[in-house]
Design a protein around this motif. Structure first.
Motif, short mmCIF file in Angstrom:
data_model
loop_
_atom_site.label_atom_id
_atom_site.label_comp_id
_atom_site.label_asym_id
_atom_site.label_seq_id
_atom_site.Cartn_x
_atom_site.Cartn_y
_atom_site.Cartn_z
N ARG A 63 -4.24 3.50 0.96
CA ARG A 63 -4.45 2.74 -0.65
C ARG A 63 -3.40 1.34 0.10
O ARG A 63 -2.69 1.59 -0.64
N VAL A 64 -4.32 0.29 0.06
CA VAL A 64 -4.05 -1.58 0.13
C VAL A 64 -3.73 -2.20 -0.82
O VAL A 64 -6.31 -2.41 -1.31
N SER A 65 -3.77 -2.82 -1.46
CA SER A 65 -4.22 -3.93 -2.13
C SER A 65 -3.15 -4.77 -2.71
O SER A 65 -2.20 -5.07 -1.45
N LEU B 33 -7.99 -7.92 -1.68
CA LEU B 33 -7.94 -6.25 -1.68
C LEU B 33 -8.31 -5.37 -3.02
O LEU B 33 -6.69 -5.77 -3.56
N LYS B 34 -8.76 -4.60 -3.27
CA LYS B 34 -8.16 -4.15 -4.43
C LYS B 34 -8.38 -2.45 -4.14
O LYS B 34 -10.03 -1.98 -3.91
N ASP B 35 -7.40 -2.09 -4.29
CA ASP B 35 -7.39 -0.17 -3.51
C ASP B 35 -8.46 -0.06 -2.77
O ASP B 35 -9.14 0.43 -3.08
N ALA B 36 -8.12 -0.40 -1.28
CA ALA B 36 -8.39 -1.11 -0.32
C ALA B 36 -7.93 0.06 0.41
O ALA B 36 -7.49 0.66 0.79
N TRP B 37 -9.65 1.19 0.92
CA TRP B 37 -9.31 2.41 1.09
C TRP B 37 -9.11 2.19 2.84
O TRP B 37 -11.02 1.67 3.45
N GLY C 54 1.12 -0.85 -0.24
CA GLY C 54 0.13 0.06 -0.10
C GLY C 54 0.53 0.95 0.14
O GLY C 54 2.51 1.40 -0.34
N ARG C 55 -0.38 2.66 0.33
CA ARG C 55 0.75 3.78 0.08
C ARG C 55 -0.20 4.38 0.76
O ARG C 55 -1.12 4.61 0.93
N ARG C 56 1.10 5.52 1.82
CA ARG C 56 0.34 6.62 2.12
C ARG C 56 -0.51 7.73 1.18
O ARG C 56 -0.75 7.19 0.14
N GLU C 57 -2.31 7.55 1.65
CA GLU C 57 -2.87 8.17 1.36
C GLU C 57 -4.04 9.21 2.20
O GLU C 57 -4.15 9.22 2.84
N ALA D 285 2.97 -3.81 3.04
CA ALA D 285 3.91 -3.02 3.30
C ALA D 285 3.92 -2.20 2.91
O ALA D 285 3.15 -2.23 1.74
N LEU D 286 4.66 -0.90 2.96
CA LEU D 286 4.19 0.58 2.71
C LEU D 286 5.44 0.96 1.50
O LEU D 286 7.00 0.40 1.67
#
Length: 366
Positions: free
Chosen positions: A146-148, A207-211, A138-141, A168-169
């Motif tokens: 936001r995780v996939s 998970l697809k673009d999970a917020w 994922g990444r910080r948003e 992992a980010l």
């Protein structure tokens, strides 16, 4: 486990629920029936929160009492002992988080069995031990993440269940978080058929673009390492309850068959007295470590968890051999317990994983 770990006020009710509701379904659960009604009923009795305060819906006891509950369930059904561990582990994670919003939102409903929850930490735990790559990224948003990604095996799941996972980010570090029931970003897919324990609600999780909003974060990147250190002792020690229940049930089979076959069973390697002595020693060590919790030596916890796998394998094989040809029938409990014991030695951390970590710590100490 010792009967004084769980006061009669709680133990009698849990034992009655197990005998009346769970035990008659054990074979059906092994073949695919998910015991949702039992899990919810166990939650109403406090069966997932023995180590948690009453204010959180728990029994206000300790980790040793929670292990005892898992062992009691495991005497009747290893699959459901595993599910009890999954649910209790999720409650344990939430009890340890520093995020009051996540704790307030999810802890009490999970402890009471109103929300059933799967722990999808197997991949992350193996990744942290240097065994495999991490699958969720994922990444910080803004103020969340936001995780996939996909996890091949996550248990105690269903359409209305919560799942706790880690990712992992891109910018470095890891985040652990809850995905609430009904999340549109979560997809469950059927797994290939297992040799047993089919009723554990085990799915491939995608998970697809999970917020992930801040209120669902259990450990942010700067908290993650310390958080894992807080949850790992309970994560491992509660799993020992699965093995203790299997060994206790296997001893019951051995005693029953010896009424008729002791004259020939005496030539088998693992006799009742030896297994019972080893079980008593493991129980005592587990209680000691559980009451130390975070103050217990990690090496001691890993060794105890490995002993639970090894003793489960020995005891269930011995029970099947004591039963003779009857123990080879698919309908015989000893046959089911063989598969359950193999699972105890395979589920993360598997016996080989435990021995890897034990070896590393022993090398450090040398």
């Amino acid at each position: 486990m010792s009967t004084d770990l769980l006061p009669a006020a709680y133990g009698d009710g849990i034992d009655a629920l197990i005998q009346e509701t769970l035990a008659p379904q054990a074979d059906a659960i092994d073949k695919g029936l998910y015991p949702g009604d039992f899990m919810r009923s166990l939650g109403r009795l406090g069966g997932f929160g023995a180590a948690l305060p009453a204010a959180s819906g728990g029994l206000g006891l300790d980790l040793a009492a929670q292990i005892d509950i898992i062992a009691r369930v495991g005497r009747a059904c290893g699959s459901t002992a595993f599910l009890t561990w999954c649910q209790a582990a999720c409650a344990w994670y939430l009890r340890q988080t520093g995020n009051a919003a996540a704790r307030d939102r999810y802890l009490a409903p999970i402890v009471r069995g109103e929300i059933l929850a799967g722990t999808g930490m197997s991949n992350a735990v193996k990744h942290l031990a240097g065994i495999e790559r991490i699958n969720l990224r994922g990444r910080r948003e803004n103020d969340g993440y936001r995780v996939s990604g996909a996890l091949p095996w996550v248990s105690n799941l269903g359409p209305d269940h919560l799942v706790i996972v880690a990712a992992a980010l891109e910018e470095g570090g890891y985040v652990m978080f809850a995905v609430p029931p009904g999340s549109p970003a979560l997809t469950l897919r059927a797994c290939p058929a297992f040799s047993g324990m089919e009723g554990t609600g085990t799915y491939n999780v995608r998970l697809k673009d999970a917020w992930v909003p801040p209120e669902d974060v259990l450990a942010a990147p700067d908290e993650f390492e310390d958080y894992i250190c807080r949850i790992k002792p309970g994560f491992l020690l509660m799993q020992i309850g699965m093995g203790l229940g299997l060994v206790q049930a296997s001893l019951e089979t051995i005693r029953a068959t010896n009424h008729r076959l002791s004259h020939v069973n005496t030539f088998l390697d693992d006799q009742e007295e030896t297994l019972a002595r080893d079980l008593e020693a493991l129980q005592a060590e587990t209680v000691r470590l559980a009451r130390l919790d975070r103050n217990a030596l990690p090496l001691d916890i890993l060794r105890a968890r490995a002993r639970a796998s090894e003793l489960s394998l020995r005891a269930t094989q011995s029970a099947a051999l004591h039963a003779g040809a009857a123990g080879y029938l698919m309908s015989h409990p000893a046959q089911r317990r063989l598969r359950e014991a193999l699972f105890v030695a395979i589920v993360t951390p598997a016996l080989k994983h435990l021995r890897k970590e034990i070896h590393a710590l022993e090398q450090q100490a040398a």
